[in-house]
Design an enzyme around this catalytic site. Structure first.
Site, mmCIF file in Angstrom:
data_model
loop_
_atom_site.group_PDB
_atom_site.id
_atom_site.type_symbol
_atom_site.label_atom_id
_atom_site.label_comp_id
_atom_site.label_asym_id
_atom_site.label_seq_id
_atom_site.Cartn_x
_atom_site.Cartn_y
_atom_site.Cartn_z
ATOM 1 N N LYS A 176 0.837 -1.214 0.000
ATOM 2 C CA LYS A 176 0.000 0.000 0.000
ATOM 3 C C LYS A 176 0.870 1.261 0.000
ATOM 4 O O LYS A 176 0.582 2.203 -0.733
ATOM 5 C CB LYS A 176 -0.933 0.031 1.225
ATOM 6 C CG LYS A 176 -1.914 -1.124 1.280
ATOM 7 C CD LYS A 176 -2.941 -0.935 2.388
ATOM 8 C CE LYS A 176 -2.365 -0.938 3.789
ATOM 9 N NZ LYS A 176 -1.813 -2.246 4.231
ATOM 10 N N ARG A 189 -10.326 -0.016 8.399
ATOM 11 C CA ARG A 189 -9.895 -1.363 8.761
ATOM 12 C C ARG A 189 -10.985 -2.131 9.477
ATOM 13 O O ARG A 189 -10.780 -3.290 9.841
ATOM 14 C CB ARG A 189 -8.686 -1.286 9.684
ATOM 15 C CG ARG A 189 -7.348 -1.441 8.935
ATOM 16 C CD ARG A 189 -6.301 -0.988 9.900
ATOM 17 N NE ARG A 189 -5.060 -1.673 9.851
ATOM 18 C CZ ARG A 189 -3.926 -1.059 9.456
ATOM 19 N NH1 ARG A 189 -3.951 0.153 8.968
ATOM 20 N NH2 ARG A 189 -2.788 -1.701 9.543
ATOM 21 N N ARG A 228 11.500 -6.117 5.090
ATOM 22 C CA ARG A 228 11.322 -4.740 5.551
ATOM 23 C C ARG A 228 11.971 -4.538 6.936
ATOM 24 O O ARG A 228 12.507 -3.482 7.227
ATOM 25 C CB ARG A 228 9.813 -4.433 5.619
ATOM 26 C CG ARG A 228 9.484 -3.015 6.046
ATOM 27 C CD ARG A 228 8.077 -2.626 5.693
ATOM 28 N NE ARG A 228 7.091 -3.064 6.662
ATOM 29 C CZ ARG A 228 5.772 -2.938 6.500
ATOM 30 N NH1 ARG A 228 5.286 -2.416 5.391
ATOM 31 N NH2 ARG A 228 4.933 -3.345 7.424
ATOM 32 N N ARG A 258 10.752 -1.226 12.129
ATOM 33 C CA ARG A 258 9.462 -0.893 12.760
ATOM 34 C C ARG A 258 9.187 -1.871 13.882
ATOM 35 O O ARG A 258 9.230 -3.087 13.677
ATOM 36 C CB ARG A 258 8.343 -1.013 11.712
ATOM 37 C CG ARG A 258 8.050 0.282 11.012
ATOM 38 C CD ARG A 258 7.013 0.098 9.937
ATOM 39 N NE ARG A 258 5.744 -0.425 10.431
ATOM 40 C CZ ARG A 258 4.641 -0.416 9.720
ATOM 41 N NH1 ARG A 258 4.638 0.103 8.498
ATOM 42 N NH2 ARG A 258 3.531 -0.905 10.202
ATOM 43 N N ARG A 280 -0.840 -8.630 13.949
ATOM 44 C CA ARG A 280 -1.348 -7.742 12.888
ATOM 45 C C ARG A 280 -2.010 -8.538 11.774
ATOM 46 O O ARG A 280 -3.057 -8.152 11.252
ATOM 47 C CB ARG A 280 -0.207 -6.880 12.320
ATOM 48 C CG ARG A 280 0.223 -5.796 13.287
ATOM 49 C CD ARG A 280 1.546 -5.190 12.894
ATOM 50 N NE ARG A 280 1.465 -4.410 11.695
ATOM 51 C CZ ARG A 280 2.459 -4.291 10.813
ATOM 52 N NH1 ARG A 280 3.597 -4.905 10.996
ATOM 53 N NH2 ARG A 280 2.311 -3.542 9.747
#
Ligand code: AMP
Length: 189
Positions: A14, A89, A128, A134, A145
């Site tokens: 995204k 969401r 990532r 993160r 998640r």
């Protein structure tokens, strides 16, 4: 004015596709994840409220998220169009967004869902992790998640499908090709 929801699980691409869409179409980008990260980084009262929740990988409660989104919309009355990334969401968030758009004499014109399977999501986020660091990309939080996505967020898809607003784009492969498939949908209408 075109308003677009870019939808998909964590790691679907995204963020990458949003950047390209903003450049091409001039959308005002509203990423609730980026907004929450800004608040936690700057230790604002909102940041303090959501830090623990975010770090656990859980969704922030609807009333907090919806209020933050509304504030962001109100800051941009001149926007040519919005790109919503990571919002809605949940179904109540989708309903709230429709209401806000309607109150402004507008609507969500496109919902584009990036379709990426779970194995690929995990591979991408592992990659990532080595670049972005993160906190919520760590294995255990990532599991939460992904569970949040497949138990809560997925119900947003039939909400839009019933209204014939859902477009699904295959989200694996060449970034430019995925981008071009999204543009074809936006340019068609
Ligand atoms: P993201 O960068 O979009 O993956 O969002 C990072 C985190 O911010 C999520 O795991 C949630 O804790 C929170 N968050 C972002 N957007 C929303 C939303 N629309 N509803 C609830 N929580 C959200």
């Amino acid at each position: 004015m075109i308003n677009l929801v870019l939808f998909g699980p964590p790691g679907a691409g995204k963020g990458t596709q949003s950047e390209k869409l903003i450049k091409k179409y001039g959308f005002v980008h509203i990423s609730t994840g980026d907004l929450f990260r800004w608040h936690t980084k700057n230790d604002t009262p909102l940041g303090k409220r959501v830090k623990e929740i975010m770090n656990s990988g859980a969704l922030v409660p609807d009333e907090i998220t919806i209020a933050m989104l509304k504030e962001e919309l109100d800051k941009n009355p001149q926007a040519k169009g919005f790109l919503f990334d990571g919002f809605p969401r949940t179904v109540p968030q989708a309903e709230a967004l429709d209401k806000f758009m309607k109150d402004n004499g507008s609507a969500i014109h496109f919902v584009i869902a990036l379709d990426v399977n779970e194995a690929e999501l995990r591979t991408r986020i592992a990659k990532r992790r080595t670049v972005e660091n993160r906190a919520d990309d760590e294995e255990e939080k990532l599991n939460k998640r992904i569970t949040e996505y497949f138990t809560k967020t997925i119900h947003v898809l039939p909400y839009y499908e019933k209204q014939n607003r859902l477009n699904t784009v295959h989200g694996i492969g060449d970034i430019e090709e995925i981008f071009s498939n999204i543009c074809t949908i936006l340019d068609k209408k």
